[in-house]
Design a protein around this motif. Structure first.
Motif, PDB file in Angstrom:
ATOM      1  N   MET A   1      42.643  37.641  38.908  1.00  0.00           N
ATOM      2  CA  MET A   1      42.569  38.877  39.775  1.00  0.00           C
ATOM      3  C   MET A   1      42.737  40.213  39.393  1.00  0.00           C
ATOM      4  SD  MET A   1      45.227  36.923  42.579  1.00  0.00           S
ATOM      5  CE  MET A   1      44.661  37.405  44.085  1.00  0.00           C
ATOM      6  N   ASP A   2      43.825  40.994  39.663  1.00  0.00           N
ATOM      7  CA  ASP A   2      43.639  42.208  39.301  1.00  0.00           C
ATOM      8  C   ASP A   2      44.200  42.481  37.691  1.00  0.00           C
ATOM      9  OD1 ASP A   2      46.441  42.002  39.155  1.00  0.00           O
ATOM     10  OD2 ASP A   2      46.550  43.259  41.048  1.00  0.00           O
TER      11      ASP A   2
ATOM     12  N   SER B   1      36.452  39.155  41.984  1.00  0.00           N
ATOM     13  CA  SER B   1      36.946  39.060  40.663  1.00  0.00           C
ATOM     14  C   SER B   1      35.881  38.593  39.670  1.00  0.00           C
ATOM     15  CB  SER B   1      38.131  37.873  40.761  1.00  0.00           C
ATOM     16  OG  SER B   1      37.344  36.656  40.796  1.00  0.00           O
ATOM     17  N   PHE B   2      34.895  38.198  40.154  1.00  0.00           N
ATOM     18  CA  PHE B   2      33.561  37.694  39.454  1.00  0.00           C
ATOM     19  C   PHE B   2      34.001  37.017  38.213  1.00  0.00           C
ATOM     20  CE2 PHE B   2      32.119  41.957  41.252  1.00  0.00           C
ATOM     21  CZ  PHE B   2      31.468  41.580  42.372  1.00  0.00           C
TER      22      PHE B   2
ATOM     23  N   ILE C   1      36.028  38.705  35.437  1.00  0.00           N
ATOM     24  CA  ILE C   1      35.375  40.146  35.072  1.00  0.00           C
ATOM     25  C   ILE C   1      36.538  41.329  35.519  1.00  0.00           C
ATOM     26  CG2 ILE C   1      33.581  42.025  34.942  1.00  0.00           C
ATOM     27  CD1 ILE C   1      31.512  39.704  35.224  1.00  0.00           C
ATOM     28  N   ALA C   2      36.883  41.118  36.578  1.00  0.00           N
ATOM     29  CA  ALA C   2      37.720  42.383  37.161  1.00  0.00           C
ATOM     30  C   ALA C   2      38.867  42.300  36.337  1.00  0.00           C
ATOM     31  CB  ALA C   2      38.166  41.900  38.566  1.00  0.00           C
TER      32      ALA C   2
ATOM     33  N   LEU D   1      39.135  41.286  33.299  1.00  0.00           N
ATOM     34  CA  LEU D   1      38.704  41.644  31.829  1.00  0.00           C
ATOM     35  C   LEU D   1      38.756  43.134  31.615  1.00  0.00           C
ATOM     36  CD1 LEU D   1      37.552  40.949  29.083  1.00  0.00           C
ATOM     37  CD2 LEU D   1      35.440  40.786  30.175  1.00  0.00           C
ATOM     38  N   LEU D   2      37.993  43.597  32.800  1.00  0.00           N
ATOM     39  CA  LEU D   2      37.885  45.046  32.368  1.00  0.00           C
ATOM     40  C   LEU D   2      39.272  45.664  32.740  1.00  0.00           C
ATOM     41  CD1 LEU D   2      34.547  45.910  34.739  1.00  0.00           C
ATOM     42  CD2 LEU D   2      34.978  45.496  32.324  1.00  0.00           C
ATOM     43  N   THR D   3      40.157  45.358  33.691  1.00  0.00           N
ATOM     44  CA  THR D   3      41.233  45.881  33.822  1.00  0.00           C
ATOM     45  C   THR D   3      42.326  46.117  32.599  1.00  0.00           C
ATOM     46  OG1 THR D   3      41.582  44.704  36.012  1.00  0.00           O
ATOM     47  CG2 THR D   3      43.782  45.806  35.151  1.00  0.00           C
TER      48      THR D   3
END
Lengths: 249, 249, 249, 249, 249, 249, 249, 249
Positions: free
Chosen positions: C182-183, C210-211, C214-215, C217-219
């Protein structure tokens, strides 16, 4: 440093012509020069069939100059890509043979026109006028490496007769490089028309949903013509290297 | 503010050495200073094992200066990353110990060379010359934190002998930071060659389908060598922090 | 095959104890076994500090079994990740020590509990219940490698008291692995609370934007806490390897 | 033009107070003014509960000035967002009440401080210092609309004590706007701590894999705290509108 | 655990009514229950204004059942989202009050219809028929939390008269939730027509370049109507939480 | 239909050997066969140097069978890629020479082993075991076209000695195809070691941030070794075509 | 070069009016002019129904001037899009009829106002003021091609009454072009209100998650109104071409 | 409900033929039917020039049947797209005129072959065989709407002679729909060859970097042939609607 060399060194050790320490040194001595900020690969020509090329983007002028001097010291040829005019101005005083292709942003210092073992002609095609800078990068690199080059610029598929009209030129090439932005469709059409290896270079020309060349890149990767090779966006240099490697076979 | 501290405050309350109001105040008083636009974290060193570092991007020079003064007031060390030369010029008059790494864009004001508890050497490797600015950011931060640093610049995999030639240097490090753009393949190769923790930093050097470092980032996240840690694109600072934390173990 | 070994072989050649042909053979003989579809790396333990691990995804059961037999022949430990229950069923008859972590999908065949040189505890934290499978993969791999493990599952930041309540557990670890989908915000909060190295693993749990991870991961790549290491999405195995390498220092 | 109005017009037609032609005209007459390049919506206040706000990006100064004059003619309030200092300079001579928030790039011309029906306080929180411009945009818009505002700047989760220390301030707000770039994790933590509506605004501060705010946007959309509202990247204005609408309930 | 509570504990310690050890325990005792794989947050209602909701995706049926039992033990309400019919079948024997919304995939066990402090009506609008499951998730959650709900399904902008025809229904709501896939344009139109807070939920209905809801998500984030709140794709639950929080003001 | 042919037709018209109508017909008659759902290109061999290959994905078995029969009628060779076993079962009764590579999912019906004009060996290398299906597709296609093939499977860079150990095999090839998923780094390392044309095929093996092969695709497009050709993800067929075209030079 | 032409040439050959060599030449002579960097397509008007338009981006001024002169030599009309004022300044001395639309960045040199066969009016609608430059590009191109144009600027859906108020204008058009950035929702609403062909052009106006027009592009591709045609981002020129082609039917 | 109707109602009110209440009712009564889960738009034909089409994806069979019955009740035509065979089976008993295009997944119930006002032929072209299902969807919808249709399937650019051979067929169409996946290059080539409006439909056929049709979509959006209209991926229905609208002009 090929297996044969290792065998020779071992033979020399066995015959006491070379001490163990020296042999170890030789085995570890690799043909690059450490400039701290760069390790110049003087034997790349032997290993990869082409000289080390200086990619200027992200290097300071001082760094480029030092690498150029290091290569010239070993009598190497200079091919400097993504070279701004300032770099050209900095290299000119070092060697009067310095030449510059402004559109393609390539500076070269070549020792003498080598008789090329490259057998055929590499044909450079572009979809439009704005793809020419990438083609010119490839043009200069191919010339420096010793391949002959033909060009067909602005033959995009929106006017397919411009392409069909030049089928003889296309058929006379040994390797074809297709350079196109926007829809990148030229690669598929040329791939369908020819039996030679086709190398496709997407360019960043276009706007909006061309996404800086992604559209053309994807078109080319999905070419319905079988066996089209794809390079990075705007990578005229890479296409030239590959075309020359094929042309040397 | 650790559990022990809570216990001590409670004991003091019990023994009437401290009033309830004051204890409440203490429990709520946390070691940061409110500058309105920033809350300077004076105890980050205790909590995270390293001082608060000033990330200058997006801050005005006035804001940076005020934060620096607030930290110097508490005798803290200054490490300011992504600092333009103008920031360096603004800090120099404040403290003559100010130093500046131009390539890495880091300004530091360090009280005295601390005897480092960090046990080993952190090795900084770059794939190419254009990755050096990120390495220099890491270099200065590691130095400021107290870790010793070695460097191997321009050892990308296109000339893998440059890498293999330096295996002793690689093996002598305690932690390795691999910094590379374009294909980012160096991280996998180094990860396969070594038993130490490897921290990979993708850089935004490259063009076209490197997408500002995404290509190298994805390469590193998918490294076929097990256990390679990945940082944000161009995040030399973060890699230095992690390497130092590991080196302090 | 270290430089010392090369020197020894050279000495042996010099002293005629070894023929040139045999020395050449030795120099080229590297400690892997060619199964045609796989080259099993029997000396990875020496080189990378941990045994070759079998990643089962994309391999047929026959291939996995052959690799396992090849490793067992050389008395190696078996760690097979992304192993379906069918793979476990296929391995059980081969060696009765076979164990299986169903949630984590890891099968192991370990010769004997090795006395670990790993000094501390690795703490596994998850944001939610659905992140547990990734944590369990890490759990089993860490155990097999010889690191002790603690777990704190379902301590996501939506209920931050669950996290703050466990600060002692957090502080007692030597390395921390934070696993969250999630986040992915847990990594930043833990990174801000602790001085140990923090390894963040994004998971594919979540939906919509959340893809597939990916979400998170980027966080984690953008963590405002300095020095958080990031692994590939769902890569509990890689996190375990890195944590163990650090724990071995 | 509400149903009641239609009914009134119909009654007037029936009672012959209004001709059919005139009624038709009225039914079609809608309260906007056509400036050719813009249709100024003078009744937006009635319809949406807030005045038309001028988004200056992509408009020439001449266009902005004409819209401002059109609104002032109808005694409307001016709120001009994304307004460069040049726009402010152009508006000052038109009306001496013109005010400018430089950080937030908002120019306002307000007729008189309206007694606000907005019941509570809107709290603006930022993760870092570089998120402040977005917060300042929201600040000025909220003020102009008539909501009272509190601020907590630079309370990012890397130092979570800065946040926990201010729980009373957080609890005293009626609506909370959380503005954060990089990992955007602040929204989740605040969402978990509070029972009020939380509006999250990702900002483009950060670098590399923050992708101009995408990382924070995704974090916030995937917040593990239930019911966090998300706005477009850097959209302080939109957050202010929503917060004010809620505050007016 | 609010500041008042801390003060009370401190007072009790001072007055020797509570021992230091016990006080420390209390200060650390937080109202969640550790089930190992989950930490059930029994006081979330107090902190966030709504009960802990069980998100069933990625949890085994056993885990869901244990969490349900843990909450029922403390007399909490059960709201289980993303619950397959099998989960409903598993919960029914535990508590006969179990209800199930098949379209919305929500199972509930509610102790008694609470008299709601929520003041107004939440209006659920969908663009099409295939968006209804997301609306039904929101519907059941809103009902369980105590908000009254109205629905307007299939009022997408391709037939804008269907929308304009219902302006009275729209105006009678206190909060509006707009749920739409494909182009997601409904949110902008409703946002332009109404003065209430509008919460937009993109759905994954659509195909091709709707990219599983990304198209609608982006449309909504870029709404030209000011102040539209956006939730994650298909997140009817989150929209319900936010709407209820606003409705409780 | 080459320019010479046009000339011949014109001559024939001039000499009245052919009527205008017939000539027009001939000029328009092109060597494909219209099956309504497909236009089989019987002269592709002449034009592109290789036979039309049937890509089975998205075609019904009936369609594949009809195309196969149409080609066999003209004595063409059959190469059917992405062919499930059911397709193989459907082709076997049609022609007993039907062969099937199950791993590579290629069915072939070849008239007789043609004496190949292809001069050298094409080397197929894979990074791992799960890349083998793509390699096998290339293998069968190359064989059918008449190129000799060597294979080096599972020589990924995490164990670079496996690669260095095979440098003689690498050097003996005329064209090299590198097939790798995950980080795709093998292409760069091989590109740096060899002077032959290198064709890189990213595969979809991997998980998480490999994004179905995008990571490897980007790595290869950004290869720091100059002149690496890139194909679509999993496109073993295309790589085989290109390699064969080069091998025919 | 239509089939009829081929037949005529063949007849001429048969009747000995034209030699074979000359016929061959004619068959291959295609109506473009090779300027080396560009192949100007003088007969595009015949083939595609509209003159070749010069896309100036990526061309040097010298190149544009030479193309213009080549077209003027053949009495063609000049339409130069994406033309900076410098290009206009360079064309003015060449032909005094040169006109320039600054907002739309289009320069034209038109021989005489042609009596248009285009039957109806093309309506240009924009969502906001910042979309006007794209509309103006379309406006000038449509005018030059001979279609009559109406405009409705700034009628975005946030104030849908501005749109509904103009339904008569909408209904009087034969083709409608909808130009909008941000949420791009205008295309769906107009598509739902009208029976004419609707061409949607997303624009790059907006910020944050508008991603330079991707949000509007996706909205339009997913329009819930059936049959909306979509053009590239900011492609006012393309929309004009399509609208004119339809208007010519 | 056109302006004329409003005027008529007003006149009737004035002349006391209609009561105010009834007039208000009429003004609000809009021609759709509320089925709760759907609002069937019975007058879409009048407003948009084509009947409401049922998009079956995401609807239950019960919902589809109820909508069909509602439309048949008003004597409307049924066009149901994305209809599985089960839907066809459910509709057949309701009306014996039910027809089904299995490839295109369209079910229709048409009252009588209407004499079409559509003037010309719509040409459907596909790049390959796997694009045919999308073409068949368009085929059936065009037929139902009353446009005549021609088809040219499998004329992709890899064998461009297949295309050039059919130029007469191409020129005889009034509108052209080009349906292609993979590289989508067919749209550009056809756009360059023809003066009619060209509608391009990207399809999801392909693999790897075709990304489910994104590659073809981008190619088409960036077509170097001016004025190519683009539809959503696989949206044969939308292309048919647009083509028919144009054909009706």
């Amino acid at each position: 440093m090929k297996p044969d060399d290792i065998e020779k060194i071992l033979e020399a050790v066995k015959e006491n012509k070379v001490s163990v320490a020296k042999a170890l040194e030789k085995l570890k001595h690799l043909p690059y020069e450490n400039l701290d900020f760069a390790r110049v690969d003087h034997h790349r020509h032997l290993r990869q069939g082409m000289p080390e090329v200086i990619y200027c983007e992200g290097k300071t002028i001082e760094q480029v100059v030092k690498i150029v001097e290091s290569i010239l010291d070993k009598n190497g040829d200079i091919i400097a890509t993504r070279a701004d005019r300032v770099i050209y101005e900095a290299l000119k005083p070092i060697d009067k043979r310095t030449e510059y292709n402004e559109a393609g942003r390539v500076a070269t210092i070549l020792h003498k026109k080598k008789k090329s073992k490259a057998k055929g002609i590499v044909l450079l095609m572009t979809g439009g006028t704005s793809d020419i800078p990438v083609a010119e990068e490839a043009y200069t690199v191919l010339n420096a490496l010793g391949s002959r080059v033909n060009t067909l610029y602005d033959v995009g598929v929106a006017g397919i007769h411009r392409l069909l009209d030049n089928r003889k030129v296309i058929q006379s090439a040994r390797v074809i490089i297709v350079i196109a932005g926007m829809d990148g469709a030229l690669a598929s059409v040329v791939g369908g028309l020819s039996s030679q290896p086709v190398i496709a270079v997407p360019t960043s020309s276009g706007y909006g949903a061309s996404f800086g060349g992604i559209a053309a890149l994807l078109t080319m990767l999905n070419s319905c013509a079988a066996g089209v090779a794809v390079m990075n966006i705007d990578n005229g240099f890479g296409a030239a290297c590959l075309a020359h490697k094929i042309n040397m076979l």
